[in-house]
Design a protein around this motif. Structure first.
Motif, mmCIF file in Angstrom:
data_model
loop_
_atom_site.group_PDB
_atom_site.id
_atom_site.type_symbol
_atom_site.label_atom_id
_atom_site.label_comp_id
_atom_site.label_asym_id
_atom_site.label_seq_id
_atom_site.Cartn_x
_atom_site.Cartn_y
_atom_site.Cartn_z
ATOM 1 N N LEU A 194 -17.076 -6.880 6.407
ATOM 2 C CA LEU A 194 -17.610 -7.700 8.013
ATOM 3 C C LEU A 194 -17.903 -6.453 8.866
ATOM 4 O O LEU A 194 -19.506 -7.067 9.711
ATOM 5 N N ASP A 195 -17.853 -5.126 8.242
ATOM 6 C CA ASP A 195 -18.614 -4.711 9.663
ATOM 7 C C ASP A 195 -19.675 -4.193 8.693
ATOM 8 O O ASP A 195 -21.330 -4.086 10.513
ATOM 9 N N ASP A 254 -22.038 -6.712 10.583
ATOM 10 C CA ASP A 254 -22.396 -6.423 12.128
ATOM 11 C C ASP A 254 -23.005 -5.636 12.412
ATOM 12 O O ASP A 254 -23.958 -5.838 13.054
ATOM 13 N N GLN A 255 -23.796 -4.640 11.372
ATOM 14 C CA GLN A 255 -24.214 -3.885 11.111
ATOM 15 C C GLN A 255 -26.076 -4.420 11.295
ATOM 16 O O GLN A 255 -26.723 -3.950 11.941
ATOM 17 N N ILE A 299 -26.684 -7.683 11.515
ATOM 18 C CA ILE A 299 -26.515 -8.116 12.701
ATOM 19 C C ILE A 299 -27.561 -7.511 14.155
ATOM 20 O O ILE A 299 -28.746 -7.832 14.150
ATOM 21 N N LYS A 300 -26.879 -6.517 13.949
ATOM 22 C CA LYS A 300 -27.294 -5.545 15.270
ATOM 23 C C LYS A 300 -28.848 -4.865 14.532
ATOM 24 O O LYS A 300 -29.971 -4.504 15.526
ATOM 25 N N ASN A 335 -29.439 -14.461 11.777
ATOM 26 C CA ASN A 335 -28.428 -14.377 11.956
ATOM 27 C C ASN A 335 -27.577 -15.444 11.377
ATOM 28 O O ASN A 335 -26.908 -15.120 11.754
ATOM 29 N N GLU A 372 -23.893 -14.874 10.010
ATOM 30 C CA GLU A 372 -22.476 -15.187 10.871
ATOM 31 C C GLU A 372 -21.932 -15.922 10.068
ATOM 32 O O GLU A 372 -20.704 -15.915 10.170
ATOM 33 N N LYS A 414 -20.636 -13.682 7.160
ATOM 34 C CA LYS A 414 -19.788 -13.145 7.583
ATOM 35 C C LYS A 414 -18.040 -13.176 7.994
ATOM 36 O O LYS A 414 -17.651 -12.609 7.561
ATOM 37 N N TYR A 415 -17.705 -15.075 7.089
ATOM 38 C CA TYR A 415 -17.098 -15.360 7.589
ATOM 39 C C TYR A 415 -16.275 -16.003 6.346
ATOM 40 O O TYR A 415 -15.472 -17.179 6.797
#
Length: 156
Positions: free
Chosen positions: A79-80, A83-84, A86-87, A144, A148, A151-152
């Motif tokens: 998950l982390d 997120d990294q 996506i940034k 993206n 997303e 991610k889930y």
């Protein structure tokens, strides 16, 4: 036949692995001397092969006591990592950087080989008949959206 950049990259990665959790500190001139190349060749390898999307953080200090510090960064969990990434994608991304992100996700076992191949195929520049800035923006939006969703993926 492998080129000098590949050999330097392999050497630095092996040295990082052998250093355990400690950051690798090198002197550009010493590495250049070891491989009998110009120091700018070391810069090229570090700038292109040790990027954040590939999982490395690079810090440099210039001057007489200068060094280049390379650290392999590991996310706490997938998950982390998502997120990294996506940034890093942001609002636009070129094809090469997008592919590096996907390869990193695969190497970290956050996605399967099949998912990686599918993602790379839909981000190919030949699929978008637009100017470069618009194409990079569309690619970022698509990447993206995929990140997303992935991610889930375990929750569904």
């Amino acid at each position: 036949m492998r080129n000098i950049s590949d050999i330097i990259e392999d050497y630095l990665k092996a040295t990082i692995r052998n250093s355990g959790d400690d950051p690798l500190e090198i002197k550009r001139s010493e590495i250049a001397k070891k491989f009998q190349c110009v120091p700018s060749q070391i810069n090229y390898v570090i700038q292109t092969r040790f990027t954040l999307e590939k999982g490395y953080q690079v810090e440099s200090k210039r001057g007489g006591g200068g060094y280049i510090r390379i650290v392999k960064v590991s996310p706490h969990d997938h998950l982390d990592l998502f997120d990294q990434m996506i940034k890093i994608v942001g609002k636009n991304i070129d094809q090469h950087t997008a592919e590096n992100i996907i390869i990193r996700l695969f190497e970290e076992k956050a996605i399967t080989k099949r998912e990686a191949n599918l993602m790379i195929s839909v981000l190919d520049r030949t699929l978008y008949n637009a100017n470069i800035s618009h194409r990079d923006e569309v690619r970022a939006n698509i990447l993206n959206a995929m990140l997303e969703t992935l991610k889930y993926k375990e929750l569904t």
